[in-house]
Motif scaffolding. Structure first.
Motif, PDB file in Angstrom:
ATOM      1  N   VAL A 610       0.849  -1.191   0.000  1.00 21.21           N
ATOM      2  CA  VAL A 610       0.000   0.000   0.000  1.00 21.21           C
ATOM      3  C   VAL A 610       0.887   1.245   0.000  1.00 21.21           C
ATOM      4  O   VAL A 610       1.851   1.336   0.759  1.00 21.21           O
ATOM      5  N   TYR A 611       0.558   2.184  -0.889  1.00 23.04           N
ATOM      6  CA  TYR A 611       1.323   3.416  -1.018  1.00 23.04           C
ATOM      7  C   TYR A 611       0.428   4.608  -0.741  1.00 23.04           C
ATOM      8  O   TYR A 611      -0.785   4.562  -0.989  1.00 23.04           O
ATOM      9  N   TYR A 612       1.050   5.670  -0.299  1.00 20.54           N
ATOM     10  CA  TYR A 612       0.344   6.921  -0.105  1.00 20.54           C
ATOM     11  C   TYR A 612       0.279   7.674  -1.427  1.00 20.54           C
ATOM     12  O   TYR A 612       1.225   7.630  -2.224  1.00 20.54           O
ATOM     13  N   GLY A 613      -0.829   8.377  -1.637  1.00 16.78           N
ATOM     14  CA  GLY A 613      -0.919   9.186  -2.844  1.00 16.78           C
ATOM     15  C   GLY A 613      -1.797  10.401  -2.629  1.00 16.78           C
ATOM     16  O   GLY A 613      -2.579  10.472  -1.672  1.00 16.78           O
ATOM     17  N   ARG A 614      -1.616  11.379  -3.489  1.00 21.83           N
ATOM     18  CA  ARG A 614      -2.458  12.567  -3.453  1.00 21.83           C
ATOM     19  C   ARG A 614      -2.825  12.899  -4.896  1.00 21.83           C
ATOM     20  O   ARG A 614      -1.952  13.137  -5.731  1.00 21.83           O
ATOM     21  N   LEU A 615      -4.127  12.889  -5.161  1.00 21.01           N
ATOM     22  CA  LEU A 615      -4.594  13.147  -6.530  1.00 21.01           C
ATOM     23  C   LEU A 615      -4.427  14.625  -6.860  1.00 21.01           C
ATOM     24  O   LEU A 615      -4.246  15.458  -5.965  1.00 21.01           O
ATOM     25  N   SER A 616      -4.547  14.934  -8.146  1.00 18.48           N
ATOM     26  CA  SER A 616      -4.333  16.324  -8.561  1.00 18.48           C
ATOM     27  C   SER A 616      -5.341  17.268  -7.895  1.00 18.48           C
ATOM     28  O   SER A 616      -5.062  18.442  -7.719  1.00 18.48           O
ATOM     29  N   ASP A 617      -6.525  16.754  -7.514  1.00 18.95           N
ATOM     30  CA  ASP A 617      -7.488  17.621  -6.832  1.00 18.95           C
ATOM     31  C   ASP A 617      -7.232  17.713  -5.330  1.00 18.95           C
ATOM     32  O   ASP A 617      -8.038  18.269  -4.585  1.00 18.95           O
ATOM     33  N   LYS A 619      -7.103  15.268  -3.176  1.00 22.14           N
ATOM     34  CA  LYS A 619      -7.643  14.166  -2.373  1.00 22.14           C
ATOM     35  C   LYS A 619      -6.544  13.153  -2.072  1.00 22.14           C
ATOM     36  O   LYS A 619      -5.811  12.732  -2.954  1.00 22.14           O
ATOM     37  N   GLU A 620      -6.462  12.780  -0.795  1.00 25.18           N
ATOM     38  CA  GLU A 620      -5.447  11.808  -0.408  1.00 25.18           C
ATOM     39  C   GLU A 620      -5.988  10.389  -0.577  1.00 25.18           C
ATOM     40  O   GLU A 620      -7.148  10.125  -0.262  1.00 25.18           O
ATOM     41  N   ILE A 621      -5.131   9.534  -1.057  1.00 24.08           N
ATOM     42  CA  ILE A 621      -5.584   8.166  -1.344  1.00 24.08           C
ATOM     43  C   ILE A 621      -4.559   7.150  -0.845  1.00 24.08           C
ATOM     44  O   ILE A 621      -3.387   7.468  -0.644  1.00 24.08           O
ATOM     45  N   VAL A 653     -13.730   0.942   5.019  1.00 23.70           N
ATOM     46  CA  VAL A 653     -12.891   1.862   4.249  1.00 23.70           C
ATOM     47  C   VAL A 653     -13.463   2.013   2.841  1.00 23.70           C
ATOM     48  O   VAL A 653     -13.729   1.019   2.167  1.00 23.70           O
ATOM     49  N   SER A 654     -13.694   3.237   2.409  1.00 25.78           N
ATOM     50  CA  SER A 654     -14.329   3.458   1.106  1.00 25.78           C
ATOM     51  C   SER A 654     -13.381   3.129  -0.023  1.00 25.78           C
ATOM     52  O   SER A 654     -12.204   3.471   0.006  1.00 25.78           O
ATOM     53  N   PHE A 655     -13.992   2.518  -0.987  1.00 26.72           N
ATOM     54  CA  PHE A 655     -13.263   2.071  -2.148  1.00 26.72           C
ATOM     55  C   PHE A 655     -13.498   3.122  -3.236  1.00 26.72           C
ATOM     56  O   PHE A 655     -14.639   3.471  -3.515  1.00 26.72           O
ATOM     57  N   LEU A 656     -12.449   3.682  -3.791  1.00 21.86           N
ATOM     58  CA  LEU A 656     -12.614   4.805  -4.722  1.00 21.86           C
ATOM     59  C   LEU A 656     -12.503   4.408  -6.185  1.00 21.86           C
ATOM     60  O   LEU A 656     -13.063   5.061  -7.045  1.00 21.86           O
ATOM     61  N   GLY A 657     -11.768   3.361  -6.463  1.00 21.57           N
ATOM     62  CA  GLY A 657     -11.631   2.986  -7.855  1.00 21.57           C
ATOM     63  C   GLY A 657     -10.505   2.001  -8.035  1.00 21.57           C
ATOM     64  O   GLY A 657      -9.951   1.490  -7.059  1.00 21.57           O
ATOM     65  N   TYR A 658     -10.179   1.795  -9.274  1.00 20.26           N
ATOM     66  CA  TYR A 658      -9.137   0.817  -9.543  1.00 20.26           C
ATOM     67  C   TYR A 658      -8.350   1.264 -10.770  1.00 20.26           C
ATOM     68  O   TYR A 658      -8.755   2.192 -11.487  1.00 20.26           O
ATOM     69  N   SER A 659      -7.251   0.597 -10.980  1.00 19.29           N
ATOM     70  CA  SER A 659      -6.505   0.839 -12.199  1.00 19.29           C
ATOM     71  C   SER A 659      -5.966  -0.497 -12.642  1.00 19.29           C
ATOM     72  O   SER A 659      -5.592  -1.335 -11.819  1.00 19.29           O
ATOM     73  N   GLN A 660      -5.972  -0.691 -13.920  1.00 19.02           N
ATOM     74  CA  GLN A 660      -5.462  -1.951 -14.396  1.00 19.02           C
ATOM     75  C   GLN A 660      -4.771  -1.697 -15.719  1.00 19.02           C
ATOM     76  O   GLN A 660      -5.400  -1.401 -16.708  1.00 19.02           O
ATOM     77  N   GLN A 661      -3.473  -1.766 -15.663  1.00 18.43           N
ATOM     78  CA  GLN A 661      -2.700  -1.416 -16.837  1.00 18.43           C
ATOM     79  C   GLN A 661      -1.324  -2.035 -16.677  1.00 18.43           C
ATOM     80  O   GLN A 661      -0.868  -2.217 -15.532  1.00 18.43           O
ATOM     81  N   TYR A 669      -8.148   3.276  -2.378  1.00 18.48           N
ATOM     82  CA  TYR A 669      -9.032   3.470  -1.233  1.00 18.48           C
ATOM     83  C   TYR A 669      -8.900   4.900  -0.738  1.00 18.48           C
ATOM     84  O   TYR A 669      -7.944   5.603  -1.065  1.00 18.48           O
ATOM     85  N   GLU A 670      -9.850   5.297   0.117  1.00 24.21           N
ATOM     86  CA  GLU A 670      -9.674   6.566   0.799  1.00 24.21           C
ATOM     87  C   GLU A 670      -8.472   6.421   1.730  1.00 24.21           C
ATOM     88  O   GLU A 670      -8.186   5.337   2.226  1.00 24.21           O
ATOM     89  N   PHE A 671      -7.777   7.518   1.926  1.00 23.46           N
ATOM     90  CA  PHE A 671      -6.605   7.481   2.793  1.00 23.46           C
ATOM     91  C   PHE A 671      -7.055   7.670   4.226  1.00 23.46           C
ATOM     92  O   PHE A 671      -7.888   8.515   4.530  1.00 23.46           O
ATOM     93  N   MET A 672      -6.521   6.863   5.123  1.00 19.29           N
ATOM     94  CA  MET A 672      -6.892   6.951   6.532  1.00 19.29           C
ATOM     95  C   MET A 672      -5.701   7.544   7.276  1.00 19.29           C
ATOM     96  O   MET A 672      -4.649   6.916   7.388  1.00 19.29           O
ATOM     97  N   HIS A 673      -5.919   8.769   7.767  1.00 16.22           N
ATOM     98  CA  HIS A 673      -4.793   9.552   8.273  1.00 16.22           C
ATOM     99  C   HIS A 673      -4.064   8.945   9.444  1.00 16.22           C
ATOM    100  O   HIS A 673      -2.887   9.189   9.642  1.00 16.22           O
ATOM    101  N   ASN A 674      -4.780   8.194  10.257  1.00 15.77           N
ATOM    102  CA  ASN A 674      -4.138   7.765  11.490  1.00 15.77           C
ATOM    103  C   ASN A 674      -3.666   6.322  11.494  1.00 15.77           C
ATOM    104  O   ASN A 674      -3.429   5.745  12.555  1.00 15.77           O
ATOM    105  N   GLY A 675      -3.510   5.761  10.304  1.00 18.50           N
ATOM    106  CA  GLY A 675      -2.868   4.457  10.229  1.00 18.50           C
ATOM    107  C   GLY A 675      -3.696   3.335  10.824  1.00 18.50           C
ATOM    108  O   GLY A 675      -4.926   3.400  10.888  1.00 18.50           O
TER     109      GLY A 675
END
Ligand SMILES: *[C@@H]1O[C@H](CO)[C@@H](O)[C@H](O)[C@H]1NC(C)=O
Ligand SMILES: *[C@@H]1O[C@H](CO)[C@@H](O)[C@H](O)[C@H]1NC(C)=O
Ligand SMILES: *[C@@H]1O[C@H](CO)[C@@H](O)[C@H](O)[C@H]1NC(C)=O
Ligand SMILES: *[C@@H]1O[C@H](CO)[C@@H](O)[C@H](O)[C@H]1NC(C)=O
Ligand SMILES: *[C@@H]1O[C@H](CO)[C@@H](O)[C@H](O)[C@H]1NC(C)=O
Ligand SMILES: *[C@@H]1O[C@H](CO)[C@@H](O)[C@H](O)[C@H]1NC(C)=O
Ligand SMILES: *[C@@H]1O[C@H](CO)[C@@H](O)[C@H](O)[C@H]1NC(C)=O
Length: 921
Positions: A610-617, A619-621, A653-661, A669-675
């Motif tokens: 699992v990696y941390y990410g931040r979308l261009s808008d 939103k943390e993921i 935990v909310s599921f936001l989407g997927y990528s397959q490539q 998933y939504e990012f959960m700040h407190n681990g």
């Protein structure tokens, strides 16, 4: 007969695209109309007079003022099919709506009955039973090619006719099903409950122009048996409808509630029994006081299994005025469908229902395997009438100049294109119709050579006479095993007549080809001369050249075969591709940008990293890259992803989407700040901020709610199988959500015991491990371990803490709990700041959870109740506000007595605070 047909076939190109529409992807066709116009709700209608043949009729129905219902287009009652063809975006979901208002257009008062089909697939039989009633048929489908056709055929009484045809393009996830490449969805019921008037809701209130029928519009056997106490509710508050099928806000702003505890309805479902996609739409639109709940179950008489799932609208939707959409992706329903919703015993309010949709799964028939070849063939003749018939060449009725076999996947057996003024070469597509028995291309102006029909082994009759064909007569003709008649007279064929053909016992007319002559012996002479003059060496060379030549031709044939196969191969890979547009699909590049090329690793689970990410808008993921081999294939992955996207709960935990490539399966998933909970109990985070006892209880309650929902709110029940403190995540407000649910594939990494039994050592239910029989009680066992962790702060397995004889938390804690001494197992970092009875309650319930047999363990609902009781005790003893006070460690009391004292009714004032909190997101 044929002449009559061609009178009707005098028409123009019937391809439509949506460039004129007001909404991209809207086509509104006024069949029989002559003008373009915009109606009162803003839909732009176009007439079909330039694209369709057939006759038009005028009708007038008292009270019907809409222009599109003033005219109809109708067709002869014959064995042909009449198709409208539309250009569409391929691999996109569309709603297709056809409407029929008879209005006695033919002044015969014979109510028509005929079939409606979509391409080769049967859609519906239109049976008119009232001249003034509009018959509406709707389907939702995923397009698999750039065009779709809607066809009328098989008139059994009266003349087939149509009033309107509407196409509405969907976007995003709407109506995705895992069956969509094999079935389309045919609408049976789309009901707006609590509508208040009989008006339907559609465009522009519904941007997709679905028509939501009012529940006040009663029909015979439709929405009857309404329970007493059914009341209408409505609100003007905005409703968040931005998930799943996005029902219009206006529909969600009204609802019915069962004030006496029940809602019931009965309705006839056209076309059923059958398998259905059936979903209900809920939103809490009433202001409930914080101590009130609205919990209810679906009740279908005679089907107790449907009553398993409990709906708690506010919890499921994660707040008021938000959509929650539970339902069945595939459920078998009867023709007479009775259903209801009944409040649960612990609910203070009766059930609510805002809207509902039921669709029947109807099989898609991909039609004749020759359809692609034929589409390519007719595309050479864009101006010819015969090439415009549209739809599948064989189904539901064949094109007028084609005959097909009667298989379920019919093949073309005959082509009748005599005297059609066709020019150019004979298209090679025809040679790919491998089941051809008869082909008539005579009397045209065809030029070029006779193509290679050697693959059409069933050919009996070939008519190529009276054309302008050149070249020689191919020798394969002699090898066609079934050939009986061959007509090539009056062409410009040259060369020799193959002897085998002349010797064959067939009707063979080759007259009128001046340069065609019988075989002479000259070739033999030449060979003899070559033998005698150049001798044996050259013979060898000749043989070699011949061999080479033969090989080359073989190779050519092989290549030709490959090209022949191409359409079929394309078809195959096309259909095996699964679309999961139901969920947001991220581009890999988007994920790479968000995660800085997977720079920040925040965890590793059973299925990947699992990696941390931040979308261009902004939103943390959290981005989980699945271990490649944890999924057998694309389809499996997408099916799971689709199911995941249907599970909604505040404590999951909310599921936001997927990528397959590029071979990467990624879940966002939504990012959960407190681990994770684990980090807070034992990780580096422990030092900074210790979780106090009330925090721990709230986390336990949140997690229990999430798991209870998986067990009771989903149908079929979802068993998590891998509950552990590292799968309980904490958000900004230290509210807990359960993660990693729904992924049911056996894991591959070392933390898992076997490829069949899934789970993590220390949390794994021993009964499940032995029997491999999975039940909800296995999750209860794992949850019991988590409760022990919350009490003690210990790891589930540790020879250091528990000693070599004990090793695991269960046997260690058990000995203390049984001897009434739990103080020695309580986490020292709590520093005595807890109510002892509250801890005892949790200790007791955890003890029940880890009983060796599942049947001895409580359900998650019971566990949740105990946790809530422990919270009340803790709150009551620390003041009503729930704030922290000094230690209430009451020493020598009997735990049970005190718990009972504290749980007396006067004390139930303090309810968990977050009942009041609005949903996140
Ligand atoms: C239908 O009505 C139009 C005028 O609105 C008229 O021109 C036409 O002849 C009518 N057709 C029939 C078949 O009555
Ligand atoms: C045509 O309709 C009749 C009766 O409506 C039905 O029995 C028959 O199967 C249909 N034929 C086709 C080819 O669909
Ligand atoms: C889908 O269509 C709706 C309504 O037109 C629009 O509001 C929404 O933004 C669209 N979503 C996407 C993903 O295009
Ligand atoms: C429904 O409840 C109301 C009061 O809440 C009561 O007057 C009425 O008799 C009930 N109806 C039925 C059928 O139980
Ligand atoms: C639905 O479930 C039934 C029985 O489980 C199955 O036969 C069918 O293929 C499924 N799908 C559809 C679209 O009917
Ligand atoms: C909820 O609280 C109100 C007072 O705030 C009270 O009147 C009502 O009876 C309570 N309802 C339930 C179901 O406890
Ligand atoms: C045949 O086609 C030619 C052009 O391709 C056209 O000029 C001619 O009118 C056509 N004849 C008939 C009988 O359709």
């Amino acid at each position: 007969m044929a002449a009559l047909l061609y009178l009707f076939l005098y028409y123009f190109l019937c391809f439509l695209s949506s460039s004129k529409a007001q909404m991209p992807g809207f086509i509104s066709l006024d069949c029989g109309g002559t003008d373009e116009y915009t109606d009162e709700i803003g839909l732009e209608w176009i007439p079909d007079n330039h694209i369709m043949y057939g006759l038009t009729g005028n009708i007038s129905i008292p009270g019907e003022t809409r222009k599109q219902y003033m005219k109809v287009r109708y067709f002869p009652a014959d064995t042909n099919k009449y198709c409208y063809t539309f250009n569409v975006k391929t691999r996109t979901r569309y709603l297709v709506r056809a409407t029929f208002l008879y209005g006695n257009f033919d002044k015969s008062n014979v109510f028509p009955k005929f079939d409606l089909s979509l391409g080769a697939s049967y859609w519906s039989t239109i049976v008119i039973s009232d001249a003034a009633n509009i018959e509406v048929q709707e389907i939702v489908l995923l397009t698999s090619s750039p065009t779709i056709s809607v066809c009328l055929s098989n008139a059994s009484t009266g003349q087939p006719f149509i009033s309107t045809l509407e196409l509405r393009q969907f976007n995003g996830s709407l109506y995705y099903t895992i069956y969509e490449t094999q079935f389309f969805l045919k609408l049976s019921a789309r009901i707006n409950f609590g509508a208040g008037s009989t008006d339907s809701v559609r465009y522009p209130d519904d941007p997709f122009d679905r028509i939501w029928e009012s529940d006040a519009k009663r029909r015979a056997n439709y929405l009857v048996d309404v329970a007493p106490g059914t009341k209408i509710l409505s609100t003007r508050m905005p409703i968040d409808v931005s998930t799943d099928e996005m029902p219009p806000e206006k529909v969600m702003q009204t609802a019915v509630v069962g004030e006496n505890g029940s809602l019931t309805y009965r309705l006839d479902l056209d076309g059923f029994p059958g398998n259905a996609w059936a979903f209900s739409y809920f939103a809490e639109i009433e202001e409930l006081s914080p101590n009130e709940t609205r919990k209810f179950k679906l009740v279908v008489p005679g089907m107790p299994a449907y009553s398993k799932a409990i709906v708690n609208v506010q919890e499921n939707a994660q707040g008021k005025y938000r959509l929650y959409e539970p339902g069945y992706i595939n459920v078998s329903l009867p023709f007479v469908f009775s259903f209801g919703f009944k409040k649960t015993n612990d609910s203070s309010r009766g059930p609510i229902l805002n809207a509902m949709e039921i669709y029947k799964y109807q099989p898609i028939n991909y039609g004749s395997p020759d359809a692609i070849v034929m589409a390519s063939f007719v595309s050479h003749y864009p101006l010819a009438n015969w090439a415009q018939e549209g739809g599948d060449p064989c189904l539901p009725a064949s094109w007028s100049w084609v005959q097909c076999s009667s298989d379920s996947q019919p093949r073309i057996t005959s082509i009748f294109l005599s005297e059609k003024n066709i020019t150019g070469n004979i298209p090679t597509e025809l040679t790919k119709l491998v089941e051809l028995v008869e082909i008539r291309l005579d009397g045209n102006s065809l030029t070029g050579q006779i193509p290679d029909f050697s693959g059409c082994l069933n050919l009996i009759k070939i008519h190529l006479e009276n054309n302008e064909l050149t070249g020689s007569l191919p020798s394969y003709l002699a090898n066609l095993p079934s050939l009986k008649e061959l007509y090539v007279q009056n062409n410009h064929l040259t060369g020799e007549l193959p002897k085998e053909l002349l010797n064959k016992n067939i009707i063979f007319d080759y007259s009128g080809n001046e340069d065609l002559h019988k075989e002479t012996n000259s070739l033999n002479h030449i060979i003899i001369i070559v033998f005698s003059v150049l001798g044996f060496g050259l013979l060898l060379l000749t043989v070699m050249i011949c061999c080479l030549f033969v090989r080359n031709t073989k190779k050519d044939q092989a290549e030709a075969n490959i090209t022949n196969l191409q359409p079929a191969q394309k078809l195959g890979s096309f259909f095996s591709e699964v679309s999961a547009e139901s969920v947001h699909r991220y581009q890999l590049s988007e994920i790479e940008d968000a995660t800085g090329k997977f720079a920040k690793r925040i965890g590793a689970g059973g299925f990947g990293i699992v990696y941390y990410g931040r979308l261009s808008d902004g939103k943390e993921i959290a981005v989980k890259v699945l271990t490649n081999d944890s999924y057998q294939g694309i389809r499996e992955f997408l099916n799971e992803v689709t199911l995941l996207s249907r599970i909604h709960h505040r404590n999951l935990v909310s599921f936001l989407g997927y990528s397959q490539q590029d071979g990467k399966n990624i879940i966002v998933y939504e990012f959960m700040h407190n681990g994770t909970l684990k980090e807070h109990l034992r990780g580096p985070l422990t030092r900074e901020r210790t979780l106090n006892w009330i925090n721990r209880l709230e986390i336990a309650e949140d997690a229990a709610k999430g798991i209870e929902y998986l067990h009771t709110g989903c149908s079929p029940t979802i068993i998590h199988r891998d509950l552990k403190s590292s799968n309980i995540l904490l958000d900004k407000n230290m509210r807990a959500k359960v993660s990693d649910f729904g992924l049911s594939k056996p894991a591959v990494d070392g933390s898992h015991v076997s490829s069949i039994v899934r789970g993590t050592v220390g949390y794994l239910d021993p009964e499940y491990y032995i029997s491999q029989q999975l039940t909800e009680k296995s999750d209860v066992y794992s949850f019991g371990i988590i409760l022990l962790e919350l009490i003690s702060g210990q790891e589930p397995i540790s020879s250091e803490s528990f000693g070599l004889n004990c090793r695991n938390i269960v046997s260690w804690a058990k000995s203390y709990i049984e001897s009434g001494n739990i103080e020695d197992i309580i986490d020292p970092s709590l520093q005595g700041d807890y109510n002892m009875q509250s801890v005892w309650k949790i200790a007791e319930v955890s003890f029940m959870c880890v009983k060796p047999h599942g049947s001895q363990r409580p359900s998650m609902t019971e566990v949740l109740k105990e946790i809530q009781a422990a919270i009340e005790i803790e709150r009551a003893s620390s003041g009503l506000g729930g704030g922290r006070t000094a230690s209430k460690n009451s020493a020598d009391h009997s735990a049970n007595t005190i718990a009972m004292e504290l749980a007396t009714p006067e004390q139930n004032v303090s309810f968990p605070e977050f009942f009041l909190q609005p949903g996140l997101r």
